[in-house]
Write a protein that holds these residues in place. Structure first.
Motif, mmCIF file in Angstrom:
data_model
loop_
_atom_site.group_PDB
_atom_site.id
_atom_site.type_symbol
_atom_site.label_atom_id
_atom_site.label_comp_id
_atom_site.label_asym_id
_atom_site.label_seq_id
_atom_site.Cartn_x
_atom_site.Cartn_y
_atom_site.Cartn_z
ATOM 1 N N LEU A 17 0.989 -1.112 0.005
ATOM 2 C CA LEU A 17 0.257 0.424 -0.564
ATOM 3 C C LEU A 17 0.931 1.512 0.197
ATOM 4 C CD1 LEU A 17 -2.851 -1.225 2.162
ATOM 5 C CD2 LEU A 17 -3.407 -1.313 -0.093
ATOM 6 N N GLY A 18 1.518 0.925 0.604
ATOM 7 C CA GLY A 18 2.790 2.248 0.848
ATOM 8 C C GLY A 18 3.903 2.759 -0.699
ATOM 9 N N LEU A 19 3.818 1.816 -1.027
ATOM 10 C CA LEU A 19 4.536 1.523 -2.797
ATOM 11 C C LEU A 19 2.908 2.025 -3.739
ATOM 12 C CD1 LEU A 19 6.060 -1.846 -2.761
ATOM 13 C CD2 LEU A 19 7.224 0.849 -2.171
ATOM 14 N N GLU A 20 2.111 2.108 -3.501
ATOM 15 C CA GLU A 20 0.749 2.507 -3.873
ATOM 16 C C GLU A 20 0.838 4.427 -4.051
ATOM 17 O OE1 GLU A 20 -0.771 0.898 -6.724
ATOM 18 O OE2 GLU A 20 0.148 -1.081 -6.705
ATOM 19 N N ALA A 68 10.386 0.255 8.946
ATOM 20 C CA ALA A 68 11.457 0.503 8.084
ATOM 21 C C ALA A 68 11.331 0.807 7.270
ATOM 22 C CB ALA A 68 12.977 0.140 8.563
ATOM 23 N N LEU A 69 10.727 -0.345 6.188
ATOM 24 C CA LEU A 69 9.764 -0.067 4.976
ATOM 25 C C LEU A 69 9.549 1.053 4.478
ATOM 26 C CD1 LEU A 69 9.609 -3.439 3.782
ATOM 27 C CD2 LEU A 69 11.309 -2.305 4.367
ATOM 28 N N ALA A 74 8.274 6.323 2.101
ATOM 29 C CA ALA A 74 8.448 7.659 2.114
ATOM 30 C C ALA A 74 9.005 8.469 2.079
ATOM 31 C CB ALA A 74 7.286 7.892 3.926
ATOM 32 N N ASP A 75 10.651 8.127 2.539
ATOM 33 C CA ASP A 75 12.021 9.279 1.839
ATOM 34 C C ASP A 75 11.989 9.274 -0.164
ATOM 35 O OD1 ASP A 75 12.432 9.691 4.150
ATOM 36 O OD2 ASP A 75 13.699 7.968 4.862
ATOM 37 N N GLY A 81 3.477 12.914 0.389
ATOM 38 C CA GLY A 81 3.218 13.701 1.595
ATOM 39 C C GLY A 81 3.075 12.194 3.224
ATOM 40 N N LEU A 82 3.700 11.567 2.873
ATOM 41 C CA LEU A 82 2.821 10.391 3.988
ATOM 42 C C LEU A 82 3.781 10.592 5.420
ATOM 43 C CD1 LEU A 82 3.555 7.567 0.935
ATOM 44 C CD2 LEU A 82 1.705 8.300 1.954
ATOM 45 N N ILE A 83 4.836 11.251 5.638
ATOM 46 C CA ILE A 83 5.470 11.926 6.911
ATOM 47 C C ILE A 83 5.018 13.271 7.185
ATOM 48 C CG2 ILE A 83 7.269 11.661 8.070
ATOM 49 C CD1 ILE A 83 8.191 8.904 6.848
ATOM 50 N N PRO A 84 4.794 13.294 7.229
ATOM 51 C CA PRO A 84 4.283 14.695 8.138
ATOM 52 C C PRO A 84 5.731 15.480 8.874
ATOM 53 C CG PRO A 84 3.914 13.438 10.477
ATOM 54 C CD PRO A 84 4.024 12.679 9.056
ATOM 55 N N THR A 85 5.665 16.699 8.162
ATOM 56 C CA THR A 85 6.952 17.872 8.366
ATOM 57 C C THR A 85 7.013 18.228 10.255
ATOM 58 O OG1 THR A 85 6.326 19.760 8.215
ATOM 59 C CG2 THR A 85 6.763 18.149 6.094
#
Length: 206
Positions: A17-20, A68-69, A74-75, A81-85
């Motif tokens: 799902l993250g990759l998508e 970790a994956l 996200a990086d 924008g999957l990690i908030p700033t």
């Protein structure tokens, strides 16, 4: 291209799902748990832990562990924008992921994976009997402290929601009715409506 080793019904689907969500191309490789493929030398050469997920990067590096994956993905795609700033929001997001990994997922695993912690059949039975109680307690915590609106961060999705979606899909099988937790019960179809989930379902992964 990234290569994701996964098994249906496992937490590895959160990484898909993250990759998508990130819009990253990847090759999904199914690990057949029914045939115990995760215990065979071919897969153990990829992940000596004999678990999924495992991700092979474009550089050929092998990475493991769901949280970790998800952070790595996200990086790779900051535009998603999957990690908030904001530091406090990011800390909340990670606290949810760490809780899922260390507590809720472990409670779920006691139903089928008791041999990880004990040898006696009666110990396995005792762990199995406890699952509805411990998973219910986890669902209560998710509802009261993890979800801050539609998603973990309120009105926008993060990698924590991908993790949470998979784990919360297990609760009914663990003897905890979704209807007892209206916020979770609303969260799951909200996630189901996302293109990432639809894509993973279309690929037969979920």
């Amino acid at each position: 291209m990234l290569k994701l080793y996964y098994a249906p019904g496992t937490i590895s689907i959160a990484v898909a799902l993250g990759l998508e969500e990130a819009g990253l191309a990847y090759e999904p490789v199914k690990v057949d748990f029914a045939a115990a493929a995760q215990t065979k030398p071919e897969y153990l050469a990829i992940n000596p832990k004999g678990r999924v997920p495992a991700l092979i990067t474009e550089a050929g590096t092998i990475l493991t562990e769901t949280g970790a994956l998800l952070e790595y993905i996200a990086d790779l795609a900051p535009q998603a924008g999957l990690i908030p700033t904001d530091a406090e929001e990011a800390a909340h997001m990670r606290s949810v992921m760490f809780y899922l990994a260390s507590t809720m997922h472990v409670a779920h695993a006691h139903k089928m994976r008791g041999s990880r912690w004990a040898d006696k059949p009666e110990s396995h039975a005792d762990m199995q009997a406890k699952v509805p109680q411990t998973v219910r307690a986890s669902a209560e915590y998710v509802q009261s402290d993890c979800l801050r609106g539609d998603f973990v961060l309120g009105d926008r999705i993060s990698i924590a929601d991908l993790y949470l979606f998979i784990v919360c899909n297990w609760i009914e099988g663990d003897g905890v009715p979704r209807k007892d937790f209206p916020e979770i019960d609303a969260f799951l179809p909200r996630m189901d409506a996302r293109d990432s989930v639809k894509s993973v379902r279309a690929k037969g992964m979920l």
